[in-house]
Design an enzyme around this catalytic site. Structure first.
Site, mmCIF file in Angstrom:
data_model
loop_
_atom_site.group_PDB
_atom_site.id
_atom_site.type_symbol
_atom_site.label_atom_id
_atom_site.label_comp_id
_atom_site.label_asym_id
_atom_site.label_seq_id
_atom_site.Cartn_x
_atom_site.Cartn_y
_atom_site.Cartn_z
ATOM 1 N N ASP A 452 50.127 44.511 35.614
ATOM 2 C CA ASP A 452 48.740 44.974 35.591
ATOM 3 C C ASP A 452 48.673 46.402 35.042
ATOM 4 O OD1 ASP A 452 46.020 44.990 36.096
ATOM 5 O OD2 ASP A 452 46.195 44.554 38.235
ATOM 6 N N ASP A 520 38.609 39.530 35.829
ATOM 7 C CA ASP A 520 38.469 39.530 37.287
ATOM 8 C C ASP A 520 37.210 38.794 37.704
ATOM 9 O OD1 ASP A 520 40.790 40.767 37.984
ATOM 10 O OD2 ASP A 520 39.942 42.782 38.065
HETATM 11 C C1 DGJ Z 1 43.246 44.065 38.770
HETATM 12 C C2 DGJ Z 1 43.581 42.637 38.472
HETATM 13 O O1 DGJ Z 1 42.816 42.159 37.417
HETATM 14 C C3 DGJ Z 1 43.369 41.811 39.737
HETATM 15 O O2 DGJ Z 1 43.588 40.464 39.466
HETATM 16 C C4 DGJ Z 1 44.258 42.329 40.813
HETATM 17 O O3 DGJ Z 1 45.598 42.124 40.456
HETATM 18 C C5 DGJ Z 1 43.996 43.792 41.074
HETATM 19 N N1 DGJ Z 1 44.059 44.557 39.863
HETATM 20 C C6 DGJ Z 1 44.975 44.340 42.065
HETATM 21 O O4 DGJ Z 1 44.839 45.688 42.259
#
Ligand code: DGJ
Length: 696
Positions: A452, A520
């Site tokens: 990430d 997300d």
């Molecule tokens: C952003 C990601 O897109 C989410 O799926 C998740 O992993 C969060 N970060 C965790 O902090």
């Protein structure tokens, strides 16, 4: 195949169904000749040279059409400041080479500046099984004295034939609303698409498509380009006074400079191009095929069904809680269990812990082995979330190395999500990141990393560096280096690209990852548009899509489980809801739908993808080996206004297709002319999955 006509000094690059030609002009500059339908060398030599109709003293006869423009009135793809302050470049041709074999051909054109110690190589590579042409540039300082200041180094410039008008297709968005497709007329003058955030970005994605305004899903000429770079970037379109359209693209945004020391080289990323005569659908399918064959490291694999803990547990991760989720995930059929954020350091929220990559002793008193063994016992692979490029100021890492972050001397360090960016252009940071990631993977039998990256760059600098502009490019190279080394040393390791959802999806990151976290925003109704935009270039096999809880945490929308599944089944299916709150009946239905997905997975992930319909009824059709899978989604439609049926595409009109579930036999010609009959209940959020097998 690559041919050269020495008399006209024309190179012709032929792909399976298209051609690209360029000429070495009298002034030593390589210029565009042709990009489109196949031509012979003789025909390429007969393409008329572009003449500016105005022919005034306010235009320059050689202003347009260079393969790497260095001067003129359009954007310069290459801008260099020489030690004497001058910026002019006059190319001299040093020769060319063609190498490769029957799988690919690679042309290198070598040039140097008449006055200064600057050499350039223009690279072109075509594969025997793809219409995508890969282009990039290498610069070299051939002198021994002062450095050269590189103000702009694009990978390539592309041009299309003169058209009556030009339309640009691209995607734009933001966190949780990525990949919104836009089609708009290209205005006169310049249009800049860019990211200044250090990642390819949610706002715009580094690809464009150009058509004359009349192309549709299946018809019309479309020219497109996509950049293989995961940091900040810029694509500049220039519609000249004479109505000619060219565009230039590469890494770095404006102001990102690079000092080239004597003897040093700089290689740009690839800026690939594709011409298709068969509309946006044909363009997307060609990109999908190219990415599967030539970009993804393991493109021929089927991706597993993932369960991801993020929406269920947030940072409130515990060993028992994850084991409970793992048991339920296995029950619904997940094949890969991914523990998301919250497992390490003092990570109870986004305020602390990033950088301290040891399991939190309160949450995992005996380390991660117990959970991982349990996940493996349940028959799933184990994956884990990491964010290697980041640090919270409240962390042991930052306390020990406050200088490791991107920053400017005596300037504030802006926090976003309470974190700062580690400078992956520093060898010691790259060594540190590689070391802990390598140990994590090696010591724990980790099969999958969700990598990430959750903030944009600000105050991007490296105090003490003689060339601070490099950080933008060095950072990305450092990230690539760590990913490449991990993959080389752990051949079974698979990686998901993520940057707050789809903030870093591009051909560069896909070269070293296996799938991308699309957004997300997991609300299925919003996802239809997000997935539509994602799939314009990027293939289904990379598009991670989870089914999560309802009502949705972002939108509050309450959607049927079946609809949520049918939307997510159009990608790499995953489940990301809090399964402990799902009823037994919901989990049973989920298990049935996951099993169904596994059955259609080879067709969905590896079949040929066609987009269907117009809102409110849209869908996706996948075709592979005589099987056809259709997913149909109807968002909301007023009573009494039935949506237009989905007309299937690319079937054999003379063949019959049996519905595998109902036994109904359809004629290919009828399915294409009149659409697939669907019984969709109600008016809102109804969906269907249809499986057809060709029987004659
Ligand atoms: C952003 C990601 O897109 C989410 O799926 C998740 O992993 C969060 N970060 C965790 O902090």
């Amino acid at each position: 195949m690559i041919e050269f006509d020495p008399r006209h000094r024309i190179w012709l690059l032929s792909t399976p169904t298209t051609a690209y030609a360029l000429r070495l002009d009298e002034d030593g500059t390589p210029r565009h000749v042709h990009w489109g339908r196949p031509l012979t060398l003789e025909q390429a030599a007969a393409v008329p040279r572009f003449r500016d109709p105005a022919d005034s003293s306010f235009e320059h006869p050689r202003a347009d059409g260079a393969e790497l423009p260095v001067a003129g009135f359009g954007p310069s793809a290459l801008q260099v400041r020489f030690p004497d302050g001058g910026q002019e470049i006059e190319w001299r041709y040093d020769g060319h080479t063609v190498d490769g074999g029957h799988l690919f051909s690679h042309l290198t054109i070598r040039l140097h500046d008449r006055l200064h110690p600057l050499a350039a190589e223009l690279h072109y590579r075509v594969h025997e099984d793809s219409d995508v042409l890969e282009r990039w540039t290498v610069l070299r300082h051939t002198g021994e004295d002062a450095p050269l200041e590189l103000l702009r180094v694009d990978a390539a410039s592309w041009g299309v034939p003169l058209l009556a008008g030009y339309r640009l297709s691209h995607v734009t968005g933001a966190w949780s609303s990525e990949f919104r497709l836009r089609r708009e007329a290209v205005p006169g003058g310049e249009t800049v698409l860019t990211s200044r955030r250090g990642v390819s970005g949610h706002h715009t994605n580094p690809w464009i498509m150009i058509d004359g305004g009349g192309a549709d899903e299946e018809h019309g000429e479309v020219w497109s380009s996509a950049l293989a770079w995961s940091g900040s970037w810029r694509i500049t379109l220039h519609r000249s006074p004479a109505e000619r359209l060219c565009w230039s693209g590469g890494f770095g945004h404006e102001g990102v400079t690079w000092r080239l020391e004597p003897g040093e080289s700089l290689e740009t990323p690839v800026f690939a191009g594709l011409y298709r005569p068969d509309g946006f659908g044909g363009t997307s399918r060609s990109w999908h095929d190219y990415i599967a064959r030539h970009v993804l490291p393991a493109g021929s694999e089927l991706r597993p069904v993932v369960y991801n803990s993020w929406e269920a547990t947030g940072w409130a991760v515990t060993e028992d809680g994850q084991k409970d989720l793992a048991a339920l995930a296995a029950e619904v059929g997940a094949e890969l269990f991914v523990m998301d954020d919250g497992w390490f350091g003092a990570r109870d929220s986004d305020e602390a812990g990033l950088g301290d990559w040891a399991p939190n002793p309160g949450k995992f008193p005996a380390g991660l082995h117990g959970l991982i063994a349990e996940v493996h016992r349940l028959g799933m692979r184990f994956g884990i979330w990491v964010e290697p490029e980041m640090v919270n100021p409240d962390s042991d890492l930052y306390r020990a190395h406050p200088d490791w972050v991107l920053h400017q001397p005596d300037r504030r360090r802006t926090l976003l999500r309470n974190q700062l960016v580690l400078d992956f252009g520093r060898p010691e940071v790259v060594a540190w990141a590689h070391d802990w990631l390598d140990r994590l993977v090696r010591d724990h039998e980790i099969d999958f990393l969700k990598w990430d990256m959750n903030r944009a760059f600000t105050e991007a600098g490296r105090p003490g560096s003689s060339d601070p502009g490099r950080v933008w490019i060095d950072h990305v190279r450092g990230v690539y280096e760590v990913m490449d080394r991990l993959r080389a040393d752990h051949p079974r390791l698979r990686i998901e690209a993520c940057a707050g959802g789809g903030g870093r999806v591009d051909l560069g990151v896909l070269r070293r990852t296996d799938e991308a976290w699309t957004s997300d925003n997991t609300d299925a109704a919003d996802r239809i548009a997000i997935q539509h935009g994602y799939g314009q270039i990027y293939p289904t096999r990379t598009m991670a899509a989870w089914v999560t809880d309802s009502p949705h945490f972002l939108t509050g929308r309450d959607l049927p489980l079946r609809f949520r599944f049918h939307v997510a089944m159009a990608g790499v299916l995953g489940v990301g809801g809090d399964l402990t709150r799902w009823s037994a009946a919901e989990r049973r239905e989920a298990a049935e739908l996951v099993a169904l997905y596994k059955e259609i997975r080879p067709v969905v992930q590896h079949g040929v993808h066609h987009r269907l319909g117009e809102p409110p009824l849209t869908g996706a059709q996948y075709v592979a080996d005589g099987r056809v899978v259709v997913l149909a989604w109807r968002r909301s439609s007023p009573f009494g206004a039935p949506p237009v049926p989905l007309r299937l595409r690319a079937l054999d009109p003379g063949a019959r297709y049996r519905d595998e579930d109902t036994g109904t036999v359809h004629h290919g010609a009828v399915l294409m002319a009149h659409g697939l009959p669907l019984e969709l209940p109600g008016t809102d959020y109804a969906s269907a999955l249809v499986r057809l097998t060709r029987i004659t």
